[in-house]
Design a protein around this motif. Sequence first.
Motif, PDB file in Angstrom:
ATOM      1  N   GLY A 277       0.783  -1.228   0.000  1.00  0.00           N
ATOM      2  CA  GLY A 277       0.000   0.000   0.000  1.00  0.00           C
ATOM      3  C   GLY A 277       0.814   1.277   0.000  1.00  0.00           C
ATOM      4  N   HIS A 278       2.125   1.194   0.263  1.00  0.00           N
ATOM      5  CA  HIS A 278       2.954   2.395   0.281  1.00  0.00           C
ATOM      6  C   HIS A 278       3.293   2.881  -1.129  1.00  0.00           C
ATOM      7  N   MET A 279       2.919   2.096  -2.153  1.00  0.00           N
ATOM      8  CA  MET A 279       3.193   2.481  -3.536  1.00  0.00           C
ATOM      9  C   MET A 279       1.879   2.576  -4.303  1.00  0.00           C
ATOM     10  N   SER A 280       1.812   3.552  -5.228  1.00  0.00           N
ATOM     11  CA  SER A 280       0.637   3.662  -6.078  1.00  0.00           C
ATOM     12  C   SER A 280       0.652   2.546  -7.125  1.00  0.00           C
ATOM     13  N   ILE A 281      -0.480   2.331  -7.782  1.00  0.00           N
ATOM     14  CA  ILE A 281      -0.546   1.318  -8.830  1.00  0.00           C
ATOM     15  C   ILE A 281       0.433   1.649  -9.955  1.00  0.00           C
ATOM     16  N   ARG A 282       0.527   2.918 -10.351  1.00  0.00           N
ATOM     17  CA  ARG A 282       1.469   3.302 -11.415  1.00  0.00           C
ATOM     18  C   ARG A 282       2.906   3.045 -11.000  1.00  0.00           C
ATOM     19  N   GLU A 283       3.226   3.320  -9.730  1.00  0.00           N
ATOM     20  CA  GLU A 283       4.587   3.029  -9.248  1.00  0.00           C
ATOM     21  C   GLU A 283       4.861   1.534  -9.267  1.00  0.00           C
TER      22      GLU A 283
END
Length: 467
Positions: A277-283
Amino acid sequence: MRGARKAAIVGGGVIGGGWAARFLLNGWDVAVFDPDPEAERKIGEVLANARRSLPSLYDRALPPEGRLSFHDDLAEAVTDTHWVQESVPERLDLKHAVHADLTRFAPEMAVIGSSTSGFKPSDLAREGASVIVAHPFNPVYLLPLVELVGAADHRARASAILREVGMFPLNIRHEIDAHIADRLLEAVWRESLWLVQDDVATTQEIDEAIRMGFGLRWAQMGLFETYRIAGGEAGMAHFMAQFGPALRWPWTKLTDVPDLTQELVDQIAAQSDAQSGHMSIRELERLRDDNLVGILRTLKRSQSGAGATITAHEAALPAPLTVRRRVPQSWADAQGRVSEAQVLRLAAQAQDRLRQVVGCDVAGGVADWGLAARETALCHTHGLSAGDNVSVDTHVVRADGIDLRLRHRIAKDDGTLCATVESGLVHVDLATGAPCFPPQAVAARLRQMAGVPAVPPDAPSTGQRPG
Protein backbone atom coordinates in the motif's frame (compact mmCIF):
# COMPACT_ATOMS: atom_id res chain seq x y z
CA MET A 1 9.31 -5.25 -41.74
CA ARG A 2 6.10 -4.61 -43.62
CA GLY A 3 4.53 -1.22 -44.09
CA ALA A 4 2.17 0.15 -41.44
CA ARG A 5 -0.93 -1.97 -40.93
CA LYS A 6 -3.96 -1.44 -38.73
CA ALA A 7 -5.23 -3.08 -35.57
CA ALA A 8 -8.55 -2.29 -33.91
CA ILE A 9 -8.84 -2.57 -30.12
CA VAL A 10 -12.34 -3.05 -28.73
CA GLY A 11 -12.27 -2.37 -24.99
CA GLY A 12 -9.58 -0.09 -23.66
CA GLY A 13 -8.94 -1.39 -20.14
CA VAL A 14 -5.65 -2.74 -18.81
CA ILE A 15 -5.51 -5.59 -21.33
CA GLY A 16 -6.90 -3.61 -24.27
CA GLY A 17 -4.46 -0.80 -23.53
CA GLY A 18 -1.62 -3.30 -23.44
CA TRP A 19 -2.65 -4.67 -26.85
CA ALA A 20 -2.80 -1.13 -28.24
CA ALA A 21 0.72 -0.44 -26.97
CA ARG A 22 2.11 -3.71 -28.36
CA PHE A 23 0.83 -2.97 -31.87
CA LEU A 24 1.46 0.78 -31.84
CA LEU A 25 5.09 0.51 -30.71
CA ASN A 26 5.71 -2.06 -33.42
CA GLY A 27 4.67 0.35 -36.16
CA TRP A 28 0.96 -0.54 -36.55
CA ASP A 29 -1.80 2.03 -36.72
CA VAL A 30 -4.24 1.43 -33.87
CA ALA A 31 -7.92 2.36 -33.69
CA VAL A 32 -9.59 2.13 -30.27
CA PHE A 33 -13.30 1.70 -29.63
CA ASP A 34 -14.45 2.04 -26.03
CA PRO A 35 -17.52 3.97 -24.78
CA ASP A 36 -15.76 4.73 -21.47
CA PRO A 37 -15.15 8.52 -21.41
CA GLU A 38 -11.91 7.81 -19.53
CA ALA A 39 -10.59 5.38 -22.17
CA GLU A 40 -8.21 7.85 -23.81
CA ARG A 41 -6.64 8.80 -20.48
CA LYS A 42 -6.32 5.19 -19.33
CA ILE A 43 -4.73 4.02 -22.56
CA GLY A 44 -2.45 7.05 -22.51
CA GLU A 45 -1.12 5.96 -19.10
CA VAL A 46 -0.55 2.38 -20.31
CA LEU A 47 1.25 3.74 -23.38
CA ALA A 48 3.49 5.89 -21.21
CA ASN A 49 4.62 2.77 -19.34
CA ALA A 50 5.08 0.85 -22.58
CA ARG A 51 7.15 3.60 -24.21
CA ARG A 52 9.35 3.59 -21.13
CA SER A 53 9.96 -0.17 -21.07
CA LEU A 54 9.40 -2.06 -24.33
CA PRO A 55 12.16 -0.36 -26.40
CA SER A 56 14.60 -1.16 -23.57
CA LEU A 57 14.35 -4.87 -24.40
CA TYR A 58 16.05 -4.33 -27.73
CA ASP A 59 19.47 -3.28 -28.98
CA ARG A 60 17.91 -2.04 -32.22
CA ALA A 61 15.28 0.64 -32.62
CA LEU A 62 11.68 -0.43 -32.97
CA PRO A 63 9.81 0.87 -36.03
CA PRO A 64 8.38 4.39 -35.88
CA GLU A 65 5.15 4.40 -33.89
CA GLY A 66 1.92 3.98 -35.79
CA ARG A 67 -1.00 6.38 -35.59
CA LEU A 68 -3.36 6.09 -32.61
CA SER A 69 -7.02 7.08 -33.00
CA PHE A 70 -10.17 6.82 -30.87
CA HIS A 71 -13.62 6.15 -32.32
CA ASP A 72 -17.23 6.32 -31.18
CA ASP A 73 -18.39 4.14 -34.08
CA LEU A 74 -17.38 0.46 -34.09
CA ALA A 75 -17.77 0.04 -37.88
CA GLU A 76 -15.43 2.99 -38.43
CA ALA A 77 -12.87 1.64 -35.96
CA VAL A 78 -12.58 -1.76 -37.66
CA THR A 79 -12.49 -0.47 -41.25
CA ASP A 80 -9.43 -1.76 -43.18
CA THR A 81 -8.09 -3.64 -40.15
CA HIS A 82 -5.81 -6.68 -40.26
CA TRP A 83 -6.33 -7.56 -36.60
CA VAL A 84 -9.27 -6.90 -34.26
CA GLN A 85 -8.77 -7.58 -30.55
CA GLU A 86 -11.79 -7.75 -28.26
CA SER A 87 -11.02 -7.14 -24.59
CA VAL A 88 -14.45 -6.40 -23.08
CA PRO A 89 -15.47 -7.75 -19.63
CA GLU A 90 -15.86 -11.52 -19.16
CA ARG A 91 -19.61 -11.68 -19.81
CA LEU A 92 -20.63 -14.10 -22.52
CA ASP A 93 -23.75 -12.14 -23.49
CA LEU A 94 -21.66 -8.99 -23.96
CA LYS A 95 -19.05 -10.82 -25.99
CA HIS A 96 -21.73 -12.37 -28.22
CA ALA A 97 -23.16 -8.94 -28.99
CA VAL A 98 -19.73 -7.46 -29.73
CA HIS A 99 -18.58 -10.42 -31.85
CA ALA A 100 -21.75 -10.31 -33.93
CA ASP A 101 -20.98 -6.68 -34.83
CA LEU A 102 -17.30 -7.43 -35.42
CA THR A 103 -18.10 -10.33 -37.73
CA ARG A 104 -20.42 -8.04 -39.69
CA PHE A 105 -18.17 -4.97 -39.90
CA ALA A 106 -14.56 -6.26 -39.96
CA PRO A 107 -12.82 -7.20 -43.23
CA GLU A 108 -13.23 -10.87 -44.12
CA MET A 109 -9.51 -11.67 -43.80
CA ALA A 110 -9.03 -9.81 -40.52
CA VAL A 111 -8.18 -11.92 -37.47
CA ILE A 112 -10.74 -11.37 -34.71
CA GLY A 113 -9.22 -12.35 -31.39
CA SER A 114 -10.75 -12.39 -27.92
CA SER A 115 -8.68 -11.75 -24.81
CA THR A 116 -10.97 -14.06 -22.80
CA SER A 117 -9.18 -15.90 -20.03
CA GLY A 118 -11.82 -18.59 -19.61
CA PHE A 119 -14.31 -18.98 -22.47
CA LYS A 120 -13.73 -21.51 -25.26
CA PRO A 121 -13.98 -20.61 -28.96
CA SER A 122 -17.15 -22.74 -29.21
CA ASP A 123 -18.67 -20.58 -26.44
CA LEU A 124 -17.76 -17.37 -28.26
CA ALA A 125 -18.94 -18.57 -31.69
CA ARG A 126 -22.20 -20.10 -30.45
CA GLU A 127 -24.23 -17.48 -32.31
CA GLY A 128 -22.23 -17.65 -35.53
CA ALA A 129 -19.39 -15.20 -34.91
CA SER A 130 -15.98 -15.73 -36.52
CA VAL A 131 -13.55 -15.42 -33.61
CA ILE A 132 -10.61 -17.17 -31.97
CA VAL A 133 -9.20 -16.97 -28.47
CA ALA A 134 -6.06 -14.81 -28.32
CA HIS A 135 -5.41 -14.72 -24.58
CA PRO A 136 -2.42 -12.55 -23.53
CA PHE A 137 -0.77 -11.86 -20.19
CA ASN A 138 -0.35 -8.57 -18.40
CA PRO A 139 1.55 -6.44 -19.28
CA VAL A 140 0.74 -7.33 -22.88
CA TYR A 141 3.40 -4.96 -24.21
CA LEU A 142 6.19 -6.85 -22.39
CA LEU A 143 5.14 -10.48 -21.84
CA PRO A 144 5.26 -12.40 -25.12
CA LEU A 145 2.86 -15.29 -24.43
CA VAL A 146 -0.48 -15.41 -26.27
CA GLU A 147 -2.63 -18.54 -26.04
CA LEU A 148 -4.36 -19.19 -29.37
CA VAL A 149 -7.41 -21.46 -29.50
CA GLY A 150 -9.70 -21.92 -32.48
CA ALA A 151 -9.75 -22.90 -36.15
CA ALA A 152 -6.33 -23.96 -37.44
CA ASP A 153 -6.29 -21.58 -40.42
CA HIS A 154 -7.17 -18.61 -38.19
CA ARG A 155 -4.51 -19.61 -35.69
CA ALA A 156 -1.92 -19.81 -38.49
CA ARG A 157 -2.71 -16.28 -39.68
CA ALA A 158 -2.75 -15.02 -36.10
CA SER A 159 0.60 -16.66 -35.30
CA ALA A 160 2.33 -14.91 -38.20
CA ILE A 161 1.06 -11.49 -37.12
CA LEU A 162 1.86 -12.02 -33.44
CA ARG A 163 5.44 -13.03 -34.19
CA GLU A 164 5.79 -9.87 -36.25
CA VAL A 165 5.05 -7.77 -33.17
CA GLY A 166 7.38 -9.77 -30.93
CA MET A 167 4.95 -12.16 -29.23
CA PHE A 168 5.04 -15.91 -28.66
CA PRO A 169 1.86 -17.62 -29.90
CA LEU A 170 1.14 -20.86 -28.05
CA ASN A 171 -1.19 -22.89 -30.27
CA ILE A 172 -3.61 -24.93 -28.14
CA ARG A 173 -4.96 -27.79 -30.23
CA HIS A 174 -7.92 -28.74 -28.02
CA GLU A 175 -10.22 -26.19 -26.46
CA ILE A 176 -10.69 -26.37 -22.70
CA ASP A 177 -12.05 -23.96 -20.11
CA ALA A 178 -9.38 -21.43 -19.03
CA HIS A 179 -6.93 -22.78 -21.64
CA ILE A 180 -3.52 -23.81 -20.20
CA ALA A 181 -1.80 -21.02 -18.29
CA ASP A 182 -4.79 -19.84 -16.27
CA ARG A 183 -5.57 -23.40 -15.18
CA LEU A 184 -2.06 -23.59 -13.75
CA LEU A 185 -2.40 -20.16 -12.17
CA GLU A 186 -5.73 -21.07 -10.61
CA ALA A 187 -4.20 -24.12 -8.94
CA VAL A 188 -1.62 -21.88 -7.23
CA TRP A 189 -4.25 -19.21 -6.48
CA ARG A 190 -6.67 -21.72 -4.98
CA GLU A 191 -4.06 -23.21 -2.66
CA SER A 192 -2.86 -19.72 -1.71
CA LEU A 193 -6.37 -18.75 -0.62
CA TRP A 194 -6.48 -21.78 1.68
CA LEU A 195 -3.09 -20.87 3.17
CA VAL A 196 -4.44 -17.42 4.05
CA GLN A 197 -7.81 -18.77 5.19
CA ASP A 198 -6.14 -21.26 7.54
CA ASP A 199 -3.71 -18.61 8.87
CA VAL A 200 -0.73 -20.62 7.63
CA ALA A 201 0.73 -17.72 5.64
CA THR A 202 0.09 -14.07 4.82
CA THR A 203 -0.17 -12.68 1.30
CA GLN A 204 3.39 -11.34 1.60
CA GLU A 205 4.81 -14.67 2.79
CA ILE A 206 3.20 -16.47 -0.13
CA ASP A 207 4.59 -13.92 -2.59
CA GLU A 208 8.06 -14.29 -1.03
CA ALA A 209 7.88 -18.06 -1.45
CA ILE A 210 7.23 -17.57 -5.17
CA ARG A 211 9.62 -14.74 -6.04
CA MET A 212 12.52 -15.96 -3.90
CA GLY A 213 12.28 -19.55 -5.07
CA PHE A 214 10.50 -21.41 -7.83
CA GLY A 215 9.32 -18.24 -9.61
CA LEU A 216 12.92 -17.52 -10.61
CA ARG A 217 13.33 -21.03 -11.98
CA TRP A 218 10.03 -20.96 -13.85
CA ALA A 219 11.00 -17.78 -15.74
CA GLN A 220 13.75 -19.63 -17.56
CA MET A 221 12.80 -23.32 -17.54
CA GLY A 222 9.14 -23.73 -16.73
CA LEU A 223 7.88 -26.64 -14.65
CA PHE A 224 8.90 -29.90 -16.29
CA GLU A 225 12.42 -28.88 -17.25
CA THR A 226 12.96 -27.66 -13.68
CA TYR A 227 11.87 -31.04 -12.31
CA ARG A 228 14.02 -32.88 -14.84
CA ILE A 229 17.05 -31.25 -13.26
CA ALA A 230 15.72 -32.15 -9.81
CA GLY A 231 15.94 -35.79 -10.88
CA GLY A 232 19.73 -35.51 -11.14
CA GLU A 233 21.67 -37.53 -13.68
CA ALA A 234 18.86 -40.09 -13.89
CA GLY A 235 16.54 -37.36 -15.22
CA MET A 236 12.77 -37.11 -15.21
CA ALA A 237 12.05 -40.81 -14.76
CA HIS A 238 13.97 -40.79 -11.48
CA PHE A 239 12.22 -37.62 -10.32
CA MET A 240 8.80 -39.14 -11.01
CA ALA A 241 9.70 -42.37 -9.22
CA GLN A 242 11.06 -40.46 -6.22
CA PHE A 243 8.43 -37.74 -5.80
CA GLY A 244 5.42 -39.16 -7.67
CA PRO A 245 4.02 -41.05 -4.66
CA ALA A 246 3.80 -37.76 -2.75
CA LEU A 247 0.95 -36.74 -5.06
CA ARG A 248 -1.25 -39.17 -3.13
CA TRP A 249 -0.51 -37.44 0.15
CA PRO A 250 -3.12 -34.87 1.32
CA TRP A 251 -0.76 -31.90 1.03
CA THR A 252 -3.08 -29.56 -0.85
CA LYS A 253 -6.75 -28.63 -1.04
CA LEU A 254 -6.91 -28.23 -4.80
CA THR A 255 -10.25 -30.02 -5.05
CA ASP A 256 -11.88 -27.61 -2.60
CA VAL A 257 -12.44 -23.86 -2.78
CA PRO A 258 -12.58 -21.72 0.38
CA ASP A 259 -15.72 -19.66 0.78
CA LEU A 260 -14.89 -16.08 -0.17
CA THR A 261 -16.58 -14.69 2.90
CA GLN A 262 -16.38 -10.96 3.59
CA GLU A 263 -14.06 -11.81 6.48
CA LEU A 264 -11.60 -13.61 4.16
CA VAL A 265 -11.80 -10.86 1.53
CA ASP A 266 -11.13 -8.20 4.17
CA GLN A 267 -8.24 -10.23 5.57
CA ILE A 268 -6.59 -10.60 2.18
CA ALA A 269 -7.18 -6.93 1.29
CA ALA A 270 -5.68 -5.76 4.61
CA GLN A 271 -2.62 -7.96 4.20
CA SER A 272 -2.16 -6.77 0.64
CA ASP A 273 -2.43 -3.11 1.74
CA ALA A 274 0.19 -3.72 4.41
CA GLN A 275 2.43 -5.40 1.83
CA SER A 276 2.23 -2.90 -1.04
CA GLY A 277 0.00 0.00 0.00
CA HIS A 278 2.95 2.39 0.28
CA MET A 279 3.19 2.48 -3.54
CA SER A 280 0.64 3.66 -6.08
CA ILE A 281 -0.55 1.32 -8.83
CA ARG A 282 1.47 3.30 -11.42
CA GLU A 283 4.59 3.03 -9.25
CA LEU A 284 4.04 -0.72 -8.90
CA GLU A 285 3.56 -1.03 -12.67
CA ARG A 286 6.83 0.78 -13.37
CA LEU A 287 8.64 -1.33 -10.79
CA ARG A 288 7.20 -4.48 -12.37
CA ASP A 289 8.17 -3.33 -15.87
CA ASP A 290 11.74 -2.41 -14.89
CA ASN A 291 12.20 -5.79 -13.23
CA LEU A 292 10.72 -7.61 -16.22
CA VAL A 293 13.02 -5.75 -18.63
CA GLY A 294 16.05 -6.75 -16.55
CA ILE A 295 14.95 -10.40 -16.33
CA LEU A 296 14.02 -10.58 -20.01
CA ARG A 297 17.33 -9.02 -21.12
CA THR A 298 19.17 -11.62 -19.04
CA LEU A 299 17.11 -14.38 -20.67
CA LYS A 300 17.88 -12.77 -24.03
CA ARG A 301 21.63 -13.10 -23.45
CA SER A 302 21.31 -16.82 -22.71
CA GLN A 303 18.54 -17.44 -25.29
CA SER A 304 16.41 -18.99 -22.55
CA GLY A 305 12.62 -18.86 -22.37
CA ALA A 306 11.18 -15.57 -23.59
CA GLY A 307 14.68 -14.31 -24.40
CA ALA A 308 14.74 -16.31 -27.62
CA THR A 309 11.46 -14.69 -28.72
CA ILE A 310 12.90 -11.20 -28.19
CA THR A 311 16.05 -12.09 -30.15
CA ALA A 312 14.02 -13.46 -33.07
CA HIS A 313 11.91 -10.31 -33.16
CA GLU A 314 14.98 -8.08 -32.95
CA ALA A 315 16.60 -9.92 -35.87
CA ALA A 316 13.64 -8.87 -38.04
CA LEU A 317 14.07 -5.17 -37.15
CA PRO A 318 16.05 -2.95 -39.55
CA ALA A 319 19.80 -2.96 -38.88
CA PRO A 320 21.33 0.17 -40.46
CA LEU A 321 25.00 1.01 -40.08
CA THR A 322 24.03 3.63 -37.53
CA VAL A 323 23.00 2.10 -34.20
CA ARG A 324 19.63 3.42 -33.02
CA ARG A 325 18.11 2.30 -29.76
CA ARG A 326 16.58 3.21 -26.40
CA VAL A 327 18.80 3.38 -23.30
CA PRO A 328 17.36 0.70 -20.96
CA GLN A 329 16.58 1.35 -17.30
CA SER A 330 19.08 -1.33 -16.27
CA TRP A 331 21.96 0.82 -17.57
CA ALA A 332 21.25 3.68 -15.18
CA ASP A 333 22.23 4.36 -11.59
CA ALA A 334 19.82 5.38 -8.83
CA GLN A 335 19.64 8.92 -10.28
CA GLY A 336 18.86 7.63 -13.76
CA ARG A 337 22.28 8.60 -15.17
CA VAL A 338 24.26 6.35 -17.49
CA SER A 339 27.86 5.51 -16.60
CA GLU A 340 30.93 5.74 -18.85
CA ALA A 341 31.02 1.94 -19.07
CA GLN A 342 27.57 1.89 -20.66
CA VAL A 343 28.53 4.67 -23.10
CA LEU A 344 31.45 2.49 -24.18
CA ARG A 345 28.97 -0.36 -24.53
CA LEU A 346 27.07 1.71 -27.11
CA ALA A 347 30.30 2.24 -29.04
CA ALA A 348 31.05 -1.50 -28.89
CA GLN A 349 27.60 -2.25 -30.37
CA ALA A 350 28.30 0.18 -33.20
CA GLN A 351 31.67 -1.48 -33.77
CA ASP A 352 30.00 -4.90 -33.96
CA ARG A 353 27.55 -3.52 -36.47
CA LEU A 354 30.44 -2.21 -38.60
CA ARG A 355 32.00 -5.68 -38.64
CA GLN A 356 28.76 -7.10 -39.99
CA VAL A 357 28.52 -4.42 -42.66
CA VAL A 358 32.04 -4.97 -44.00
CA GLY A 359 31.72 -8.77 -43.76
CA CYS A 360 34.28 -9.24 -41.00
CA ASP A 361 32.28 -11.91 -39.16
CA VAL A 362 31.15 -15.50 -39.52
CA ALA A 363 27.98 -14.51 -41.38
CA GLY A 364 30.15 -12.66 -43.88
CA GLY A 365 32.21 -15.77 -44.54
CA VAL A 366 35.23 -14.53 -42.56
CA ALA A 367 35.45 -16.79 -39.54
CA ASP A 368 39.21 -16.49 -38.88
CA TRP A 369 39.61 -12.72 -38.68
CA GLY A 370 38.56 -10.27 -36.03
CA LEU A 371 39.36 -6.91 -34.49
CA ALA A 372 41.17 -6.32 -31.21
CA ALA A 373 41.19 -3.01 -29.37
CA ARG A 374 44.50 -1.25 -28.85
CA GLU A 375 43.20 1.94 -27.30
CA THR A 376 39.89 3.66 -26.57
CA ALA A 377 39.33 7.33 -25.79
CA LEU A 378 36.03 8.66 -24.44
CA CYS A 379 35.06 12.33 -24.59
CA HIS A 380 31.91 13.35 -22.73
CA THR A 381 29.95 16.43 -23.75
CA HIS A 382 26.49 15.73 -22.34
CA GLY A 383 25.13 13.02 -20.08
CA LEU A 384 22.78 10.21 -21.09
CA SER A 385 19.78 9.12 -19.05
CA ALA A 386 17.66 5.98 -18.95
CA GLY A 387 14.92 6.18 -21.55
CA ASP A 388 16.84 8.43 -23.96
CA ASN A 389 16.62 7.53 -27.64
CA VAL A 390 20.13 7.59 -29.04
CA SER A 391 21.98 7.04 -32.29
CA VAL A 392 25.61 6.06 -32.75
CA ASP A 393 27.15 7.20 -36.04
CA THR A 394 30.38 5.36 -36.84
CA HIS A 395 33.06 6.89 -39.06
CA VAL A 396 36.13 5.08 -40.38
CA VAL A 397 38.90 7.58 -39.69
CA ARG A 398 41.75 5.41 -40.97
CA ALA A 399 42.01 1.98 -42.56
CA ASP A 400 45.70 1.33 -43.09
CA GLY A 401 47.03 -2.22 -43.35
CA ILE A 402 46.52 -3.99 -40.06
CA ASP A 403 45.33 -0.83 -38.29
CA LEU A 404 41.84 0.59 -38.08
CA ARG A 405 40.69 3.76 -36.35
CA LEU A 406 37.02 4.49 -35.72
CA ARG A 407 35.16 7.48 -34.33
CA HIS A 408 31.71 6.91 -32.80
CA ARG A 409 29.44 9.92 -32.39
CA ILE A 410 26.71 9.29 -29.78
CA ALA A 411 23.77 11.70 -29.89
CA LYS A 412 20.19 11.98 -28.71
CA ASP A 413 17.26 12.09 -31.12
CA ASP A 414 17.13 15.89 -30.84
CA GLY A 415 20.72 16.11 -32.09
CA THR A 416 22.35 16.79 -28.73
CA LEU A 417 25.87 15.34 -28.82
CA CYS A 418 26.40 13.18 -25.73
CA ALA A 419 29.83 11.67 -26.30
CA THR A 420 32.43 10.69 -28.85
CA VAL A 421 34.48 7.51 -28.62
CA GLU A 422 37.68 6.98 -30.61
CA SER A 423 38.83 3.39 -31.00
CA GLY A 424 42.21 2.20 -32.23
CA LEU A 425 41.92 -1.39 -33.44
CA VAL A 426 44.07 -4.00 -35.09
CA HIS A 427 43.07 -6.89 -37.35
CA VAL A 428 43.97 -10.24 -35.78
CA ASP A 429 44.05 -13.88 -36.78
CA LEU A 430 41.57 -15.41 -34.34
CA ALA A 431 43.31 -18.79 -34.46
CA THR A 432 46.64 -17.40 -33.20
CA GLY A 433 45.81 -13.97 -31.83
CA ALA A 434 48.55 -12.44 -33.98
CA PRO A 435 48.06 -9.21 -35.97
CA CYS A 436 47.34 -9.80 -39.65
CA PHE A 437 46.15 -8.05 -42.77
CA PRO A 438 42.37 -8.23 -43.28
CA PRO A 439 40.82 -10.12 -46.22
CA GLN A 440 41.00 -8.05 -49.37
CA ALA A 441 37.22 -7.60 -49.60
CA VAL A 442 37.10 -6.33 -46.01
CA ALA A 443 40.07 -4.05 -46.53
CA ALA A 444 38.58 -2.61 -49.71
CA ARG A 445 35.26 -1.82 -48.01
CA LEU A 446 36.97 -0.17 -45.03
CA ARG A 447 39.21 1.93 -47.24
CA GLN A 448 36.20 2.99 -49.26
CA MET A 449 34.40 4.06 -46.10
CA ALA A 450 37.47 6.01 -45.02
CA GLY A 451 37.70 7.73 -48.43
CA VAL A 452 41.04 6.09 -49.27
CA PRO A 453 41.94 5.09 -52.87
CA ALA A 454 41.67 1.42 -53.79
CA VAL A 455 44.40 -0.98 -52.64
CA PRO A 456 47.07 -1.46 -55.38
CA PRO A 457 47.25 -4.88 -57.07
CA ASP A 458 50.55 -5.80 -55.39
CA ALA A 459 49.13 -5.34 -51.87
CA PRO A 460 49.59 -8.25 -49.39
CA SER A 461 47.24 -11.14 -50.08
CA THR A 462 44.49 -12.25 -47.70
CA GLY A 463 45.87 -13.75 -44.55
CA GLN A 464 49.45 -12.49 -44.95
CA ARG A 465 50.89 -11.30 -41.70
CA PRO A 466 52.93 -8.13 -41.44
CA GLY A 467 56.67 -8.57 -41.50
